[in-house]
Design an enzyme around this catalytic site. Structure first.
Site, PDB file in Angstrom:
ATOM      1  N   GLY A 172     -32.099  52.263 -37.294  1.00 50.42           N
ATOM      2  CA  GLY A 172     -30.733  52.578 -37.682  1.00 50.42           C
ATOM      3  C   GLY A 172     -30.614  54.084 -37.681  1.00 50.42           C
ATOM      4  O   GLY A 172     -31.606  54.792 -37.545  1.00 50.42           O
ATOM      5  N   CYS A 173     -29.398  54.570 -37.824  1.00 46.70           N
ATOM      6  CA  CYS A 173     -29.183  56.012 -37.846  1.00 46.70           C
ATOM      7  C   CYS A 173     -29.752  56.578 -39.144  1.00 46.70           C
ATOM      8  O   CYS A 173     -30.216  57.699 -39.208  1.00 46.70           O
ATOM      9  CB  CYS A 173     -27.695  56.283 -37.738  1.00 46.70           C
ATOM     10  SG  CYS A 173     -27.280  57.952 -37.294  1.00 46.70           S
TER      11      CYS A 173
END
Lengths: 141, 406
Positions: free
Chosen positions: A50-51
């Site tokens: 994920g970011c």
């Protein structure tokens, strides 16, 4: 215990905690207790990036049931991962594919499953269902 | 100090809303700043009183709209002390302004084998457009390193500015480290080697007085939404001789002089670079944001923020268990840190529960994160309406996070 019963059990555990701090405290505890991830599976292939945080997910099948092993670098994410595994571990592919996972919303953690959080959880659930689908196809052969 | 903070805060209605049952503490100004009534009202007036496309019609509303649009250009020109208003080109933001320069400067002034320089502390927006250009034109993209304390390794700069280098693209203030780069000296050095300079002012324009004439930079770019203006607006300032020599980037209405299927001729500056109907309503809002900042005074804003920053450093350093990233001698406007042993996502999530908005993650600066070997940081970035008591709330919030992990 069925998936629904397991979800209900989690909702009850959390409903006893009225304060958000207590709920997150429990999540952190659950995250810290999730220690069974085997290092050999910490590969890029099992990484869901994920970011904001990373999740590693590994799955296997035994006697027609699917099992998961997962980890995250963020403890709150890991706590939610632990809950998802508790609900989905040792289920048939169909059970996993049809699991409502409504408990996440019911215990006030829905925001963490928003794609915009980009913490890897949404992608992780998708991946869990993908594993279920893959094993379902394999088992049907 | 003549800085009526209580009155100023009333200009920003959003600051009085609760978040998760707590008063909002907004420390994500580096991502976007809140918008004062004056800006929103200026845009309302466009829609309610004289909305009409610009530079087109001979009718009254179109003239009013055009006048307001061009008045905003003049305000921006004055704000950054540019010589002429045709040096102000409106874009959708900093990113678009950099992409414009990457395309058109590249086309006009670069040949395969030439080189570009960016620094290791750049935002992805000041890296990727140059990477794309370098790939397209077979250029070399060179990187100016960052020192451990968060300052640029300026000793390494002269060697990077060799005879193949055409452009240096560098940030004025780092969006992660808060480092205030000595851009004036950097420009002078680059010019002595015949290298042009683009300055990314996205994190600087609202914190300090920017004077493009004094800086002597070739390009200066910034966004409206970080300077209390509307989203979707931005500015490219450029030197006339460069802008004149650069070909248009996007084609469409507004940017043409004559269109024939045998070939078209292009409008003069700044319209050559403003294809299509611009966000004239947003630009009027941007002009109102400039007015707002001018009325408060950039010197007053800078002085107020400097004191707030010093307080934040003292208060957060006092917590004892935060690791800070960026300790440049000249820094300000934001603090980037990691609570020891706690993931930035966890910290940000728990602070949010307390109504405190911070940014977590890599801040669109992954090369810089790699440089420091970390996945990300927690960033508290300050604006002109923030207060010391909000800094106290953040410090207390961080203590609570620590307790939850104890």
């Amino acid at each position: 215990m069925t998936i629904e019963e397991r979800e209900k059990e989690i909702v009850e555990e959390f409903s006893m905690l009225s304060d958000w701090m207590d709920r997150y405290s429990l999540l952190i505890e659950l995250g810290n207790d999730l220690t069974d991830f085997e290092e050999e599976h910490r590969s890029n292939q099992n990484l869901i990036e994920g970011c904001q945080s990373k999740v590693w997910l590994y799955a296997w099948e035994k006697d027609g049931l699917i099992y998961f092993m997962a980890d995250s670098d963020a403890i709150i994410v890991k706590g939610i991962v632990a809950l998802l595994i508790r609900v989905l571990n040792g289920r048939t592919p169909d059970e996993i594919l049809e699991a409502p996972l409504a408990f996440v919303d019911a215990i006030g953690l829905k925001e963490h499953l928003s794609p915009t959080r980009s913490n890897g959880l949404v992608a992780m659930i998708k991946q869990m269902r993908m594993y279920a689908l893959a094993y379902k196809t394999k088992l049907a052969r | 100090m003549n800085f009526p903070i209580d009155e100023i805060r009333k200009d920003f209605p959003i600051l009085s809303r609760p978040v998760n049952g707590r008063p909002l503490v907004y420390f994500d100004n580096g991502a976007t700043a809140q918008t004062p009534r004056q800006v929103v009202e200026a845009m309302d007036r466009v829609y309610y009183e004289y909305n009409s496309n610009i530079h087109r019609g001979i009718h009254t509303l179109s003239n009013l709209s055009t006048e307001a649009f061009e008045a905003a250009r003049e305000k921006v020109r004055d704000f950054i002390n540019a010589a002429e208003s045709r040096q102000i080109i409106f874009t959708r933001g900093t990113t678009e302004a950099i992409n414009l320069v990457a395309h058109s400067f590249g086309a006009a002034f670069m040949q395969p084998g030439d080189a570009l320089v960016v620094s290791e502390m750049e935002h992805h927006s000041n890296i990727v457009p140059w990477q794309l250009l370098a790939e397209r034109m077979q250029l070399e993209l060179k990187v100016l390193p960052v020192l451990d304390n968060g300052e640029l390794d300026l000793a390494a700069l002269p060697a990077l500015l060799d005879e193949r280098t055409r452009l240096l693209a560098i940030t004025h203030i780092s969006n992660v480290l808060g480092t205030i780069n000595p851009v004036k000296d950097i420009v002078a050095l680059a010019h002595s080697k015949g290298v042009k300079v683009l300055i990314d002012g996205a994190q600087a324009i609202h914190h300090t007085k920017v004077d493009v004439a004094a800086l002597d930079c070739d390009f200066y770019v910034f966004s409206g939404h970080k300077m209390y203006g509307p989203t979707g607006t931005g500015v490219l300032y450029g030197k006339v001789e460069l802008l004149e020599a650069m070909p248009p980037w996007q084609g469409g209405g507004e940017m043409i002089q004559q269109v024939r299927f045998s070939g078209s001729t292009y409008n003069e500056l700044p319209y050559k670079f403003e294809a299509g109907t611009p966000d004239y309503v947003g630009v009027v809002g941007l002009g109102a944001a400039v007015d707002y900042l001018q009325q408060l005074g950039m010197a007053e804003i800078a002085a107020y923020e400097k004191e707030l920053f010093a307080y934040a450093v003292e208060r957060l350093e006092g917590l004892g268990d935060l690791i800070f990233y960026g300790r440049a001698a000249q820094r300000g406007s934001l603090l980037s840190f990691l609570p020891e042993g706690i993931h930035p996502f966890d910290t940000g999530t728990l602070l949010d529960k307390m109504g405190i908005a911070v940014r977590t993650g890599h801040h669109c600066a992954q090369p810089l994160m790699d440089r420091f070997g970390i996945p990300g940081t927690v960033r508290a970035s300050f604006g002109l309406y923030n207060t010391k008591s909000e800094v106290d709330a953040l410090a207390e919030g961080l203590l609570k996070v620590r307790q939850l992990f104890a």
